[in-house]
Design an enzyme around this catalytic site. Structure first.
Site, PDB file in Angstrom:
ATOM      1  N   ASN A   1       0.802  -1.215   0.000  1.00 49.89           N
ATOM      2  CA  ASN A   1       0.000   0.000   0.000  1.00 49.89           C
ATOM      3  C   ASN A   1       0.838   1.270   0.000  1.00 49.89           C
ATOM      4  O   ASN A   1       0.381   2.328  -0.442  1.00 49.89           O
ATOM      5  CB  ASN A   1      -0.936   0.008   1.216  1.00 49.89           C
ATOM      6  CG  ASN A   1      -0.199  -0.161   2.527  1.00 49.89           C
ATOM      7  OD1 ASN A   1       0.569  -1.094   2.702  1.00 49.89           O
ATOM      8  ND2 ASN A   1      -0.416   0.762   3.465  1.00 49.89           N
TER       9      ASN A   1
ATOM     10  N   SER B   1     -11.415  -4.453  -0.482  1.00 51.84           N
ATOM     11  CA  SER B   1     -12.116  -3.343   0.160  1.00 51.84           C
ATOM     12  C   SER B   1     -12.684  -2.424  -0.901  1.00 51.84           C
ATOM     13  O   SER B   1     -11.944  -1.936  -1.761  1.00 51.84           O
ATOM     14  CB  SER B   1     -11.154  -2.571   1.069  1.00 51.84           C
ATOM     15  OG  SER B   1     -11.782  -1.468   1.679  1.00 51.84           O
TER      16      SER B   1
ATOM     17  N   CYS C   1      -4.051   4.155   7.878  1.00 48.87           N
ATOM     18  CA  CYS C   1      -4.635   3.484   9.045  1.00 48.87           C
ATOM     19  C   CYS C   1      -3.791   3.675  10.291  1.00 48.87           C
ATOM     20  O   CYS C   1      -3.644   2.779  11.105  1.00 48.87           O
ATOM     21  CB  CYS C   1      -4.813   1.992   8.749  1.00 48.87           C
ATOM     22  SG  CYS C   1      -5.841   1.676   7.310  1.00 48.87           S
TER      23      CYS C   1
END
Length: 369
Positions: free
Chosen positions: A145, A191, A313
């Protein structure tokens, strides 16, 4: 000017996904209710399940809807991180050093596997770990990511097969951006908002039909594998987003990403992975050595450009990237920003970003090694 370049945190909402969300708001019933409005909602839910299963060339029984990628990853560890003889025969959890915190925090007993300097998992270390006694669950992300670097999933599948290990893949970033297959996997996580849907829906896609123990118990939804009323608008939006993403020509976005890389290198920056390892078409990690990432982020934000320093996150924290540290970049891990291009990025936006980045780099300087 306000330019959003943080698609790996959340992708810009696609028109198709917005329409699907609005259509799914119309039914008045709960998908678990047996009356007419409930059956109408159920039809929308199961149609979405069928379409998502088709996307992965799977059966609808292989789809378990969740609230997002983190829950899907946690459900996989919960379901498959135990031996076939029961929880007392727990499988060892083997994870890559550059995994998302959704996997890194899943088990304090997890064995961390090193990555090469280019960010790809060390296959020799994986094989050595699997030779040890006892069953194992291997968890790796298809695409990182922060850097966009792709792990050699086909080779990992082969190694896991030789040692009868289960393999769960975090496919949150790669799904919709590059072709990816469920073949050889125990499960994968996705997601919806990473593909251009609204937030609130994800899925665990199982490699084969089978019952898995629920992590969230409730009213028996999702064939007893995940309790709780399904978020129908978010699920419909997710499926529409993936279908739209699959139709996109990502080579256009890749060329814009390459343009950023070339300009950044000319400004004294370094690219995580040195452009050797294959990457997502929309992602680059720029290291301006010796210049704090937070300083870069703030300057670019004031100039009208939304980028990030890594994972979204981390509760807004800006700290040295564990991903870049695992790649051996040392102090450079605290000097990196992530630029991740949305599906609708334009050439004009990229040229404006390049001008702002070059101006920033000239002003702050770089102590690149």
């Amino acid at each position: 000017m306000s330019v959003y370049l943080d698609a790996n945190a959340t992708e810009i909402l696609r028109d198709e996904a917005r329409r699907a969300m609005l259509d799914a708001l119309d039914p008045k019933g709960n998908p678990s209710s047996v009356h007419g409005p409930g059956r109408q909602a159920r039809r929308i839910l199961e149609e979405a399940r069928d379409r998502l299963a088709g996307y992965w060339k799977a059966g609808p029984e292989q789809i378990v809807f969740t609230s997002g990628g983190t829950e899907a990853n946690m459900l996989a560890v919960h379901a498959f991180g135990q031996g076939d003889a029961g929880p007392d025969k727990a499988r060892r959890l083997l994870i890559g050093a550059t995994e998302h915190d959704a996997i890194r925090m899943a088990s304090p007993q997890a064995v961390t596997l090193p990555v090469h300097e280019d960010g790809r998992l060390c296959l020799e270390a994986l094989e050595q770990a699997l030779r040890q006694n006892g069953p194992a669950l291997v968890c790796v992300m298809a695409a990182n990511n922060e850097t966009g670097i792709l792990h050699p999933i086909d080779a990992i599948v082969s190694v896991c097969a030789r040692y009868d290990a289960r393999l769960h893949v975090d496919a949150v970033q790669i799904a919709g951006r590059l072709p990816f297959s469920l073949a050889g996997l125990t499960s994968l996580a996705i997601s919806g908002h990473k593909a251009g849907g609204i937030m609130g829906a994800g899925a665990l896609v199982l490699g084969a039909e089978g019952h898995i123990p629920p992590m969230i118990r409730g009213g028996g939804q999702e064939r007893g594998r995940r309790g709780g009323t399904q978020p129908l608008p978010a699920i419909a939006s997710m499926v529409a987003a993936y279908e739209a993403a699959r139709q996109q020509d990502w080579s256009v976005i890749a060329r814009l990403r390459d343009r950023i890389d070339e300009a950044a290198l000319a400004s004294g920056a370094r690219i995580a992975g040195d452009r050797i390892a294959p990457r997502l078409p929309n992602t680059t990690s720029l290291i301006l050595w010796g210049v704090p990432a937070q300083t870069q982020l703030m300057m670019l934000d004031l100039a009208g450009f939304a980028v990030s320093t890594g994972s979204a996150c981390s509760s807004g924290k800006v700290s040295a990237s564990h991903v870049l540290q695992a790649m051996g970049l040392g102090q450079g891990a605290a000097s990196a920003i992530r630029v991740s291009l949305p599906w609708n990025t334009t050439e004009a936006q990229i040229e404006a970003f390049i001008a702002a980045y070059q101006s920033m780099a000239a002003r702050l300087g770089s102590k690149a090694a």
